[in-house]
Design a protein around this motif. Sequence first.
Motif, PDB file in Angstrom:
ATOM      1  N   VAL A 113       0.844  -1.192   0.000  1.00 50.68           N
ATOM      2  CA  VAL A 113       0.000   0.000   0.000  1.00 50.68           C
ATOM      3  C   VAL A 113       0.885   1.250   0.000  1.00 50.68           C
ATOM      4  N   ILE A 114       0.469   2.221  -0.795  1.00 50.97           N
ATOM      5  CA  ILE A 114       1.141   3.524  -0.787  1.00 50.97           C
ATOM      6  C   ILE A 114       0.074   4.595  -0.634  1.00 50.97           C
ATOM      7  N   GLU A 115       0.339   5.501   0.282  1.00 52.40           N
ATOM      8  CA  GLU A 115      -0.584   6.617   0.515  1.00 52.40           C
ATOM      9  C   GLU A 115       0.072   7.877  -0.036  1.00 52.40           C
ATOM     10  N   THR A 116      -0.682   8.643  -0.827  1.00 51.54           N
ATOM     11  CA  THR A 116      -0.119   9.908  -1.307  1.00 51.54           C
ATOM     12  C   THR A 116      -1.208  10.974  -1.368  1.00 51.54           C
ATOM     13  N   SER A 117      -0.836  12.121  -1.870  1.00 55.07           N
ATOM     14  CA  SER A 117      -1.755  13.262  -1.868  1.00 55.07           C
ATOM     15  C   SER A 117      -2.420  13.429  -3.241  1.00 55.07           C
ATOM     16  N   GLY A 118      -3.620  13.980  -3.222  1.00 51.10           N
ATOM     17  CA  GLY A 118      -4.351  14.199  -4.467  1.00 51.10           C
ATOM     18  C   GLY A 118      -4.143  15.583  -5.070  1.00 51.10           C
ATOM     19  N   THR A 119      -3.245  16.372  -4.518  1.00 54.43           N
ATOM     20  CA  THR A 119      -3.066  17.740  -5.033  1.00 54.43           C
ATOM     21  C   THR A 119      -2.329  17.730  -6.378  1.00 54.43           C
ATOM     22  N   PRO A 120      -2.502  18.807  -7.168  1.00 54.61           N
ATOM     23  CA  PRO A 120      -1.802  18.880  -8.463  1.00 54.61           C
ATOM     24  C   PRO A 120      -0.289  18.723  -8.312  1.00 54.61           C
ATOM     25  N   GLN A 121       0.253  19.164  -7.194  1.00 53.34           N
ATOM     26  CA  GLN A 121       1.700  19.055  -6.952  1.00 53.34           C
ATOM     27  C   GLN A 121       2.184  17.594  -7.006  1.00 53.34           C
ATOM     28  N   TYR A 122       1.264  16.675  -6.681  1.00 52.80           N
ATOM     29  CA  TYR A 122       1.634  15.252  -6.636  1.00 52.80           C
ATOM     30  C   TYR A 122       1.182  14.497  -7.891  1.00 52.80           C
ATOM     31  N   GLU A 123       0.797  15.224  -8.927  1.00 53.30           N
ATOM     32  CA  GLU A 123       0.287  14.539 -10.121  1.00 53.30           C
ATOM     33  C   GLU A 123       1.346  13.614 -10.735  1.00 53.30           C
ATOM     34  N   LYS A 124       2.582  14.105 -10.835  1.00 53.74           N
ATOM     35  CA  LYS A 124       3.648  13.259 -11.412  1.00 53.74           C
ATOM     36  C   LYS A 124       3.922  12.044 -10.529  1.00 53.74           C
ATOM     37  N   THR A 125       3.803  12.249  -9.230  1.00 56.45           N
ATOM     38  CA  THR A 125       4.019  11.130  -8.306  1.00 56.45           C
ATOM     39  C   THR A 125       2.941  10.066  -8.531  1.00 56.45           C
ATOM     40  N   ARG A 126       1.677  10.509  -8.650  1.00 52.57           N
ATOM     41  CA  ARG A 126       0.587   9.538  -8.875  1.00 52.57           C
ATOM     42  C   ARG A 126       0.793   8.815 -10.209  1.00 52.57           C
ATOM     43  N   HIS A 127       1.217   9.561 -11.212  1.00 57.24           N
ATOM     44  CA  HIS A 127       1.488   8.942 -12.515  1.00 57.24           C
ATOM     45  C   HIS A 127       2.602   7.895 -12.380  1.00 57.24           C
ATOM     46  N   PHE A 128       3.624   8.243 -11.607  1.00 58.62           N
ATOM     47  CA  PHE A 128       4.761   7.346 -11.384  1.00 58.62           C
ATOM     48  C   PHE A 128       4.280   5.990 -10.842  1.00 58.62           C
ATOM     49  N   TYR A 129       3.405   6.007  -9.819  1.00 60.61           N
ATOM     50  CA  TYR A 129       2.912   4.742  -9.245  1.00 60.61           C
ATOM     51  C   TYR A 129       2.020   4.002 -10.254  1.00 60.61           C
ATOM     52  N   PHE A 130       1.108   4.742 -10.872  1.00 61.79           N
ATOM     53  CA  PHE A 130       0.173   4.127 -11.820  1.00 61.79           C
ATOM     54  C   PHE A 130       0.941   3.416 -12.942  1.00 61.79           C
ATOM     55  N   ALA A 131       1.973   4.097 -13.458  1.00 66.23           N
ATOM     56  CA  ALA A 131       2.746   3.547 -14.580  1.00 66.23           C
ATOM     57  C   ALA A 131       3.557   2.322 -14.168  1.00 66.23           C
ATOM     58  N   ARG A 132       3.693   2.097 -12.861  1.00 68.18           N
ATOM     59  CA  ARG A 132       4.444   0.930 -12.385  1.00 68.18           C
ATOM     60  C   ARG A 132       3.537  -0.171 -11.851  1.00 68.18           C
ATOM     61  N   GLY A 133       2.280  -0.140 -12.304  1.00 70.65           N
ATOM     62  CA  GLY A 133       1.376  -1.246 -11.995  1.00 70.65           C
ATOM     63  C   GLY A 133       0.636  -1.113 -10.681  1.00 70.65           C
ATOM     64  N   TRP A 134       0.716   0.066 -10.061  1.00 69.49           N
ATOM     65  CA  TRP A 134      -0.041   0.280  -8.826  1.00 69.49           C
ATOM     66  C   TRP A 134      -1.438   0.750  -9.198  1.00 69.49           C
ATOM     67  N   GLU A 135      -2.409   0.273  -8.421  1.00 66.86           N
ATOM     68  CA  GLU A 135      -3.814   0.582  -8.717  1.00 66.86           C
ATOM     69  C   GLU A 135      -4.340   1.597  -7.706  1.00 66.86           C
ATOM     70  N   LYS A 136      -4.920   2.670  -8.232  1.00 64.13           N
ATOM     71  CA  LYS A 136      -5.550   3.646  -7.332  1.00 64.13           C
ATOM     72  C   LYS A 136      -6.822   3.019  -6.785  1.00 64.13           C
ATOM     73  N   ILE A 137      -6.882   2.824  -5.478  1.00 61.96           N
ATOM     74  CA  ILE A 137      -7.983   2.042  -4.904  1.00 61.96           C
ATOM     75  C   ILE A 137      -8.998   2.925  -4.209  1.00 61.96           C
ATOM     76  N   CYS A 138      -8.559   4.069  -3.677  1.00 59.15           N
ATOM     77  CA  CYS A 138      -9.550   4.984  -3.114  1.00 59.15           C
ATOM     78  C   CYS A 138      -8.963   6.364  -2.901  1.00 59.15           C
ATOM     79  N   GLN A 139      -9.844   7.307  -2.762  1.00 60.95           N
ATOM     80  CA  GLN A 139      -9.451   8.697  -2.574  1.00 60.95           C
ATOM     81  C   GLN A 139     -10.366   9.281  -1.505  1.00 60.95           C
ATOM     82  N   ILE A 140      -9.790   9.749  -0.419  1.00 60.53           N
ATOM     83  CA  ILE A 140     -10.594  10.328   0.669  1.00 60.53           C
ATOM     84  C   ILE A 140     -10.477  11.846   0.583  1.00 60.53           C
ATOM     85  N   ALA A 141     -11.619  12.466   0.270  1.00 57.32           N
ATOM     86  CA  ALA A 141     -11.614  13.922   0.074  1.00 57.32           C
ATOM     87  C   ALA A 141     -11.226  14.635   1.365  1.00 57.32           C
ATOM     88  N   ASP A 142     -10.431  15.667   1.215  1.00 62.14           N
ATOM     89  CA  ASP A 142     -10.082  16.578   2.327  1.00 62.14           C
ATOM     90  C   ASP A 142      -9.418  15.853   3.501  1.00 62.14           C
TER      91      ASP A 142
END
Length: 157
Positions: A113-142
Amino acid sequence: MEIRPMLRRDKPAVMRILKATPEFKPSEVVIAEELLDSYLNSPTDSGYYVLVAEVDSAAVAGYVCYGPTPLTETTWDIYWMAVDPELKGRGIGNALLSAAEEQIRTRHGRLAVIETSGTPQYEKTRHFYFARGWEKICQIADFYAPGDDQVLFIKRL
Ligand SMILES: CC(C)(COP(=O)(O)OP(=O)(O)OC[C@H]1O[C@@H](n2cnc3c(N)ncnc32)[C@H](O)[C@@H]1OP(=O)(O)O)[C@@H](O)C(=O)NCCC(=O)NCCS
């Protein structure tokens, strides 16, 4: 590039990377340092493992901290990772994450499991995980703050 367990002498370089990473708030750097110290004080039973990437047999270019998630059966957390901002985009993060996944697999980890932020600043980070076979499983607003969601990625190993 060599991926190896972190040693005490690597700490200044890792702290320099953490402090130079614009995504991290000072309060987050404090917690990241606590995890590093727990590991360095007790590398075999702190519940944390830390790998560093060394380039040109000298400079530490990035690190990853991970460990078994307490109170779970064979679930592991990737707690933290960072690459020297001047060396991003050269495959160092990929090598660190792959090595951590391999180590978790070797230790019979089933789910990571990896926890990260949903802000635009972390967009490349989220792409990095997604591109390596990690699945976005949930997003908790705020979750972290108003407008700063928590995004959870998982990978079955
Ligand atoms: C996320 C991070 C660890 C990736 O490491 P890296 O060495 O830059 O990544 P790699 O070179 O192995 O892989 C490049 C990929 O990462 C993505 N990436 C993420 N952040 C990037 C950045 N700032 N610059 C360039 N590429 C970046 C690219 O989109 C690229 O994707 P692609 O391979 O599909 O083209 C690193 O950019 C970093 O330290 N980011 C800031 C801290 C952070 O977000 N840590 C994770 C907290 S949950």
